[in-house]
Design a protein around this motif. Structure first.
Motif, short mmCIF file in Angstrom:
data_model
loop_
_atom_site.label_atom_id
_atom_site.label_comp_id
_atom_site.label_asym_id
_atom_site.label_seq_id
_atom_site.Cartn_x
_atom_site.Cartn_y
_atom_site.Cartn_z
N ARG A 86 -75.15 -22.86 73.10
CA ARG A 86 -74.20 -22.47 73.84
C ARG A 86 -74.04 -23.38 75.10
O ARG A 86 -72.74 -23.87 75.60
CB ARG A 86 -74.28 -21.36 74.31
CG ARG A 86 -74.00 -20.15 73.11
CD ARG A 86 -74.18 -18.61 73.65
NE ARG A 86 -73.44 -18.22 74.72
CZ ARG A 86 -72.17 -17.96 74.62
NH1 ARG A 86 -71.56 -18.04 73.21
NH2 ARG A 86 -71.43 -17.70 75.46
N ILE A 87 -75.18 -23.86 75.72
CA ILE A 87 -75.19 -24.67 76.76
C ILE A 87 -74.70 -25.90 76.74
O ILE A 87 -74.24 -26.53 77.52
CB ILE A 87 -76.53 -24.53 77.75
CG1 ILE A 87 -77.69 -25.06 76.95
CG2 ILE A 87 -76.70 -22.77 78.30
CD1 ILE A 87 -79.11 -25.40 77.66
N ALA A 88 -74.93 -26.58 75.56
CA ALA A 88 -74.55 -27.82 75.25
C ALA A 88 -73.21 -28.01 75.22
O ALA A 88 -72.63 -28.96 75.50
CB ALA A 88 -75.15 -28.32 73.58
N ASN A 141 -70.04 -20.53 85.51
CA ASN A 141 -70.90 -20.04 84.90
C ASN A 141 -72.35 -20.36 85.78
O ASN A 141 -72.23 -21.13 86.62
CB ASN A 141 -71.24 -19.88 83.59
CG ASN A 141 -71.53 -21.33 83.11
OD1 ASN A 141 -72.19 -22.20 83.50
ND2 ASN A 141 -70.85 -21.82 82.15
N LYS A 142 -73.38 -19.70 85.58
CA LYS A 142 -74.63 -19.61 86.29
C LYS A 142 -75.32 -21.03 85.84
O LYS A 142 -75.86 -21.67 86.67
CB LYS A 142 -75.63 -18.61 85.82
CG LYS A 142 -74.89 -17.08 86.43
CD LYS A 142 -75.66 -16.03 85.80
CE LYS A 142 -77.21 -15.63 86.43
NZ LYS A 142 -77.74 -14.37 85.86
N PHE A 143 -75.24 -21.25 84.43
CA PHE A 143 -76.11 -22.55 83.96
C PHE A 143 -75.50 -23.90 84.80
O PHE A 143 -76.26 -24.80 85.37
CB PHE A 143 -75.82 -22.62 82.60
CG PHE A 143 -76.14 -23.93 82.04
CD1 PHE A 143 -77.57 -24.29 81.75
CD2 PHE A 143 -75.30 -24.78 81.59
CE1 PHE A 143 -78.03 -25.48 81.56
CE2 PHE A 143 -75.61 -26.14 80.98
CZ PHE A 143 -77.17 -26.37 80.97
N PHE A 199 -81.75 -30.06 82.05
CA PHE A 199 -81.37 -28.53 81.71
C PHE A 199 -81.96 -27.46 82.23
O PHE A 199 -83.31 -27.35 81.95
CB PHE A 199 -81.05 -28.40 80.19
CG PHE A 199 -79.68 -29.07 79.77
CD1 PHE A 199 -79.18 -30.34 80.50
CD2 PHE A 199 -79.16 -28.98 78.52
CE1 PHE A 199 -78.02 -30.93 79.69
CE2 PHE A 199 -77.95 -29.40 78.34
CZ PHE A 199 -77.39 -30.40 78.80
N HIS A 200 -81.72 -26.40 82.92
CA HIS A 200 -82.34 -25.11 83.29
C HIS A 200 -82.54 -24.55 82.08
O HIS A 200 -81.77 -24.25 81.40
CB HIS A 200 -81.68 -24.53 84.36
CG HIS A 200 -82.18 -23.09 84.73
ND1 HIS A 200 -83.38 -23.20 85.30
CD2 HIS A 200 -81.79 -22.02 84.63
CE1 HIS A 200 -83.85 -21.94 85.63
NE2 HIS A 200 -82.86 -21.28 85.12
#
Length: 359
Positions: A227-229, A148-150, A184-185
Motif C-alpha cells: 500500500r505505501i509503495a 495521509n499519515k505516511f 520509509f517510516h
C-alpha cells in the motif's frame, strides 16, 4: 453519494528537541555539538545538528559518539523540562484541531481537514503553528503536509530543520517512487537490508513487487508495504490513544557483578514507573524486567499477575523475584529496566491525558 473528502494531515516534528532545549536554556551550548545522555555510559538520547555533522545520532553508544566528535558536549537529560515544553506545544495544536495524535514528546499528527480556525490551506496552518511554537518556546519545528499519515511523516523530514514540505494527492505516488526504502517510516534497517538483497532499493522497486510476493516474503507487513509503495495509507489520526506500557531503565556507571547489586539496581529504577502509575491512576498486570549484559546481550523476564500491581512494594517484590531468575550471574550487567504492561484504570480515579483539496 459524493466523492470522499481528501484528508489534510500535518506531521509536526520538533528539530533536535532535547538538544535544542538544552541549547536554548544554556547560551554556552549554542553553536556547539551537544549530545543529551550519559558521557561515560549509555546511549545518546538526542544530538544537536552541530553534532550530527560528525555522524552523531540518537541511540548511538556514548563511547562511539565521543570517538566521532572529540568536542562533543554531553548534557544530562531533563525530562521534566522536556515534558513541560511538550505540553506547551500540545496546547498550540489543540487551538487548531482536537484531532491530535502524539507520537512522542516531540512529534504529533494533526488532522486539519476541518479545523477550529476555518483555515482552508493546511500549509498555512502548519506555517502558523510553527511560528507560534517558535514564539512561545524559542524552538523550531518542521512539518510535513499531505493526504495521509505516511506521506506527512516522510515530508516533515524533507526540509529539516525549520522547514515544511507539502505532498499533494496528485504527486504522492510519484514522490514515493523516488525514495529509498530505507527512508520509509515502518521499514527498519534490517528489513531495508533484506529488501536490498532482493533488489528492492526504491519505492518504484517496491511498487513493482506483487502483493503475493510481499506477503510471502514479509508476512502481514507485506500488505502494508504494497500500500505505501502506492502512497496509500488509510489510518486515522487518533487522539487520546491508550498507553500500552510504561517503563524506566538506567545504565550504571560501573557494571554490576553481585546479586545484591542487581537487586538494588532493579529497585532503583522503579520510582519513575510507580510515580506515573500514581499520577495517572493506572495499574498494570504484567511486569517485565530487562537486563543488558556488559557484552550488550539483552534478556527479559516477565510475569502476568492475576490482579494489577497495587503498590510500589508489590512492583518491587515482583521485579526482584524476576531478576533473581538470572542468578547465578554468568557475566556482568550494565543496564536494568522495569516496565508495566496490560495497563488498566485503577477504579474511578484513573485519568489518562494523552497527551482535490488545496493543501
Amino acid at each position: 453519494m459524493g466523492e470522499p473528502t481528501i484528508r489534510k494531515i500535518i506531521h509536526v516534528d520538533m528539530d533536535a528537541f532535547f538538544a535544542s532545549v538544552e541549547q536554548r536554556d544554556d547560551p554556552a551550548l549554542r553553536g556547539r555539538p551537544v549530545a543529551v545522555g550519559g558521557r561515560l555510559r549509555g546511549v545518546v538520547a538526542a544530538a544537536s545538528y552541530e553534532a550530527r555533522r560528525f555522524g552523531v545520532r540518537s541511540a548511538m553508544p556514548s563511547a562511539t559518539a565521543r570517538r566521532l566528535c572529540a568536542e562533543l558536549v554531553f548534557v544530562k537529560p531533563r525530562f521534566d523540562v522536556y515534558r513541560d515544553v511538550s505540553r506547551q506545544i500540545r496546547e498550540i495544536f489543540l487551538e487548531y484541531t482536537p484531532l491530535v495524535e502524539p507520537l512522542s514528546l516531540d512529534e504529533a499528527y494533526l488532522d486539519v481537514t476541518t479545523n477550529l480556525r476555518n483555515m482552508p490551506l493546511a500549509s498555512d496552518i502548519a506555517r502558523e503553528i510553527r511560528a507560534r511554537i517558535l514564539e512561545r518556546t524559542g524552538l523550531t519545528a518542521s512539518a510535513g503536509i499531505s493526504y495521509n499519515k505516511f506521506l506527512a511523516k516522510i515530508a516533515s523530514d524533507h526540509r529539516k530543520p525549520n522547514g515544511q514540505t507539502v505532498i499533494p494527492p496528485e504527486k504522492g505516488p510519484a514522490f514515493v517512487e523516488t525514495l529509498s526504502v530505507a527512508k520509509f517510516h515502518g521499514i527498519g534497517p534490517k528489513t531495508a537490508e533484506k529488501m536490498k538483497g532482493l533488489g528492492i532499493h526504491t519505492g518504484a522497486d517496491l511498487k513493482a513487487q506483487s502483493l503475493d510476493f510481499l506477503e510471502q516474503t514479509f508476512g502481514k507487513a507485506g500488505t502494508w508495504y504494497h500500500r505505501i509503495a502506492r502512497g496509500q495509507d488509510d489510518r486515522a489520526v487518533v487522539p487520546d490513544r491508550p498507553r500500552k506500557s510504561v517503563g524506566s531503565e538506567t545504565t550504571f556507571m560501573e557494571d554490576l557483578a553481585r546479586p545484591d547489586e542487581i537487586e538494588r539496581g532493579v529497585a532503583s529504577v522503579l520510582d519513575d514507573v510507580w510515580s506515573w502509575c500514581e499520577r495517572t491512576g493506572t495499574r498494570g498486570r504484567t511486569v517485565t524486567v530487562k537486563i543488558k549484559y556488559a557484552d550488550f546481550q539483552i534478556v527479559t523476564r516477565s510475569r502476568t499477575l492475576a490482579a494489577p500491581v497495587a503498590s510500589r512494594e508489590m512492583l518491587e517484590r515482583t521485579s526482584v523475584d524476576l531478576v533473581r531468575s538470572i542468578f547465578p550471574l554468568e557475566k556482568r550487567v550494565r543496564l536494568l529496566g522495569v516496565s508495566l504492561h496490560n495497563l488498566e484504570p485503577d477504579g474511578a480515579q484513573a485519568t489518562q491525558p494523552q497527551m482535490t483539496l488545496a493543501f
